[in-house]
Design a protein around this motif. Structure first.
Motif, PDB file in Angstrom:
ATOM      1  N   PRO A  50       0.825  -1.212   0.000  1.00  0.00           N
ATOM      2  CA  PRO A  50       0.000   0.000   0.000  1.00  0.00           C
ATOM      3  C   PRO A  50       0.862   1.265   0.000  1.00  0.00           C
ATOM      4  O   PRO A  50       1.918   1.309   0.625  1.00  0.00           O
ATOM      5  CB  PRO A  50      -0.802  -0.106   1.301  1.00  0.00           C
ATOM      6  N   LEU A  51       0.396   2.262  -0.723  1.00  0.00           N
ATOM      7  CA  LEU A  51       1.107   3.542  -0.786  1.00  0.00           C
ATOM      8  C   LEU A  51       0.840   4.370   0.465  1.00  0.00           C
ATOM      9  O   LEU A  51      -0.241   4.277   1.049  1.00  0.00           O
ATOM     10  CB  LEU A  51       0.632   4.341  -2.000  1.00  0.00           C
ATOM     11  N   PRO A  52       1.793   5.218   0.846  1.00  0.00           N
ATOM     12  CA  PRO A  52       1.520   6.168   1.921  1.00  0.00           C
ATOM     13  C   PRO A  52       0.360   7.088   1.504  1.00  0.00           C
ATOM     14  O   PRO A  52       0.219   7.434   0.331  1.00  0.00           O
ATOM     15  CB  PRO A  52       2.822   6.957   2.055  1.00  0.00           C
ATOM     16  N   GLU A  53      -0.447   7.460   2.432  1.00  0.00           N
ATOM     17  CA  GLU A  53      -1.667   8.227   2.154  1.00  0.00           C
ATOM     18  C   GLU A  53      -1.433   9.495   1.328  1.00  0.00           C
ATOM     19  O   GLU A  53      -2.189   9.760   0.389  1.00  0.00           O
ATOM     20  CB  GLU A  53      -2.388   8.555   3.470  1.00  0.00           C
ATOM     21  N   PRO A  54      -0.405  10.322   1.617  1.00  0.00           N
ATOM     22  CA  PRO A  54      -0.202  11.533   0.803  1.00  0.00           C
ATOM     23  C   PRO A  54       0.022  11.238  -0.681  1.00  0.00           C
ATOM     24  O   PRO A  54      -0.448  11.965  -1.548  1.00  0.00           O
ATOM     25  CB  PRO A  54       1.031  12.195   1.422  1.00  0.00           C
ATOM     26  N   ILE A  55       0.723  10.155  -0.981  1.00  0.00           N
ATOM     27  CA  ILE A  55       0.968   9.782  -2.383  1.00  0.00           C
ATOM     28  C   ILE A  55      -0.316   9.220  -2.992  1.00  0.00           C
ATOM     29  O   ILE A  55      -0.667   9.532  -4.129  1.00  0.00           O
ATOM     30  CB  ILE A  55       2.119   8.763  -2.486  1.00  0.00           C
ATOM     31  N   LYS A  56      -1.018   8.417  -2.233  1.00  0.00           N
ATOM     32  CA  LYS A  56      -2.266   7.810  -2.696  1.00  0.00           C
ATOM     33  C   LYS A  56      -3.293   8.881  -3.075  1.00  0.00           C
ATOM     34  O   LYS A  56      -3.972   8.773  -4.096  1.00  0.00           O
ATOM     35  CB  LYS A  56      -2.817   6.908  -1.603  1.00  0.00           C
ATOM     36  N   LYS A  57      -3.386   9.926  -2.274  1.00  0.00           N
ATOM     37  CA  LYS A  57      -4.363  10.992  -2.507  1.00  0.00           C
ATOM     38  C   LYS A  57      -4.100  11.763  -3.795  1.00  0.00           C
ATOM     39  O   LYS A  57      -5.014  12.304  -4.397  1.00  0.00           O
ATOM     40  CB  LYS A  57      -4.384  11.964  -1.326  1.00  0.00           C
ATOM     41  N   LYS A  58      -2.853  11.828  -4.236  1.00  0.00           N
ATOM     42  CA  LYS A  58      -2.521  12.551  -5.470  1.00  0.00           C
ATOM     43  C   LYS A  58      -3.048  11.845  -6.711  1.00  0.00           C
ATOM     44  O   LYS A  58      -3.214  12.462  -7.750  1.00  0.00           O
ATOM     45  CB  LYS A  58      -1.008  12.735  -5.583  1.00  0.00           C
ATOM     46  N   ARG A  59      -3.278  10.542  -6.610  1.00  0.00           N
ATOM     47  CA  ARG A  59      -3.803   9.737  -7.707  1.00  0.00           C
ATOM     48  C   ARG A  59      -2.968   9.877  -8.991  1.00  0.00           C
ATOM     49  O   ARG A  59      -3.493   9.962 -10.095  1.00  0.00           O
ATOM     50  CB  ARG A  59      -5.264  10.056  -7.966  1.00  0.00           C
ATOM     51  N   THR A  60      -1.655   9.914  -8.839  1.00  0.00           N
ATOM     52  CA  THR A  60      -0.758  10.038  -9.982  1.00  0.00           C
ATOM     53  C   THR A  60       0.103   8.800 -10.190  1.00  0.00           C
ATOM     54  O   THR A  60       0.840   8.728 -11.157  1.00  0.00           O
ATOM     55  CB  THR A  60       0.184  11.248  -9.805  1.00  0.00           C
ATOM     56  N   SER A  83      -5.038   1.405 -19.041  1.00  0.00           N
ATOM     57  CA  SER A  83      -6.468   1.206 -18.835  1.00  0.00           C
ATOM     58  C   SER A  83      -7.110   2.517 -18.396  1.00  0.00           C
ATOM     59  O   SER A  83      -6.561   3.234 -17.564  1.00  0.00           O
ATOM     60  CB  SER A  83      -6.681   0.146 -17.757  1.00  0.00           C
ATOM     61  N   ALA A  84      -8.270   2.816 -18.958  1.00  0.00           N
ATOM     62  CA  ALA A  84      -9.019   4.003 -18.552  1.00  0.00           C
ATOM     63  C   ALA A  84      -9.997   3.667 -17.438  1.00  0.00           C
ATOM     64  O   ALA A  84     -10.736   4.530 -16.969  1.00  0.00           O
ATOM     65  CB  ALA A  84      -9.756   4.571 -19.760  1.00  0.00           C
ATOM     66  N   SER A  85     -10.009   2.435 -17.026  1.00  0.00           N
ATOM     67  CA  SER A  85     -10.931   1.966 -16.002  1.00  0.00           C
ATOM     68  C   SER A  85     -10.652   2.648 -14.664  1.00  0.00           C
ATOM     69  O   SER A  85      -9.499   2.914 -14.322  1.00  0.00           O
ATOM     70  CB  SER A  85     -10.766   0.450 -15.842  1.00  0.00           C
ATOM     71  N   PRO A  86     -11.700   2.909 -13.883  1.00  0.00           N
ATOM     72  CA  PRO A  86     -11.470   3.441 -12.534  1.00  0.00           C
ATOM     73  C   PRO A  86     -10.801   2.395 -11.633  1.00  0.00           C
ATOM     74  O   PRO A  86     -10.311   2.720 -10.561  1.00  0.00           O
ATOM     75  CB  PRO A  86     -12.871   3.786 -12.031  1.00  0.00           C
ATOM     76  N   ASN A  87     -10.755   1.145 -12.092  1.00  0.00           N
ATOM     77  CA  ASN A  87     -10.108   0.070 -11.342  1.00  0.00           C
ATOM     78  C   ASN A  87      -8.786  -0.344 -11.986  1.00  0.00           C
ATOM     79  O   ASN A  87      -8.406  -1.505 -11.946  1.00  0.00           O
ATOM     80  CB  ASN A  87     -11.026  -1.148 -11.251  1.00  0.00           C
ATOM     81  N   ALA A  88      -8.080   0.608 -12.567  1.00  0.00           N
ATOM     82  CA  ALA A  88      -6.829   0.315 -13.270  1.00  0.00           C
ATOM     83  C   ALA A  88      -5.748  -0.223 -12.337  1.00  0.00           C
ATOM     84  O   ALA A  88      -4.728  -0.723 -12.790  1.00  0.00           O
ATOM     85  CB  ALA A  88      -6.328   1.558 -13.986  1.00  0.00           C
ATOM     86  N   ASN A  89      -5.980  -0.132 -11.042  1.00  0.00           N
ATOM     87  CA  ASN A  89      -5.001  -0.647 -10.088  1.00  0.00           C
ATOM     88  C   ASN A  89      -5.236  -2.122  -9.759  1.00  0.00           C
ATOM     89  O   ASN A  89      -4.572  -2.675  -8.906  1.00  0.00           O
ATOM     90  CB  ASN A  89      -5.042   0.176  -8.797  1.00  0.00           C
ATOM     91  N   ARG A  90      -6.157  -2.762 -10.463  1.00  0.00           N
ATOM     92  CA  ARG A  90      -6.459  -4.181 -10.220  1.00  0.00           C
ATOM     93  C   ARG A  90      -5.948  -5.035 -11.376  1.00  0.00           C
ATOM     94  O   ARG A  90      -5.968  -4.633 -12.532  1.00  0.00           O
ATOM     95  CB  ARG A  90      -7.965  -4.383 -10.054  1.00  0.00           C
ATOM     96  N   THR A  91      -5.529  -6.221 -11.055  1.00  0.00           N
ATOM     97  CA  THR A  91      -4.976  -7.113 -12.078  1.00  0.00           C
ATOM     98  C   THR A  91      -5.994  -7.516 -13.133  1.00  0.00           C
ATOM     99  O   THR A  91      -5.618  -7.854 -14.248  1.00  0.00           O
ATOM    100  CB  THR A  91      -4.391  -8.384 -11.426  1.00  0.00           C
TER     101      THR A  91
END
Length: 108
Positions: A50-60, A83-91
């Motif tokens: 998991p990413l640290p929260e400040p990095i996660k919030k940037k969504r970059t 992927s343009a999907s909102p779930n692009a972080n999933r396999t």
């Protein structure tokens, strides 16, 4: 104490190598040696972290959530098949592309 002795021996070997390689220097002794010892705890890689929260919030940053120790494979697939999907972080967005990868030693 055993660890300190081991490091002093390593230092003596390094000094000897330095002198034998023609430095022209002569080491008569050492006035002081600072030895810092810490526990080395390497980061485990291969799966989702998991990413640290400040990095996660940037969504970059795309951080693929996986549990199969194939982190590198998923990130390579994500880079090659965006992927343009909102779930692009999933396999699930990249599974259809797995067969398109060529790994070292697996081709002709």
């Amino acid at each position: 104490e055993e660890e300190i002795s081991r490091h002093i021996d390593i230092l003596a070997v390094d000094i000897d190598k330095f002198i034998r390689n023609g430095s022209g220097w002569v080491v008569k002794g050492l006035k002081c040696v600072h030895l810092y010892i810490t526990k080395y705890n390497p980061m485990r890689v291969g799966s989702y972290i998991p990413l640290p929260e400040p990095i996660k919030k940037k969504r970059t940053l795309l951080n693929i959530q996986n549990t199969d120790n194939k982190c590198l494979m998923w990130v390579v697939l994500a880079a090659n098949h965006p992927s343009a999907s909102p779930n692009a972080n999933r396999t699930t967005d990249y599974k259809q592309h797995v067969g398109k990868l060529t790994t070292l030693g697996s081709h002709g």
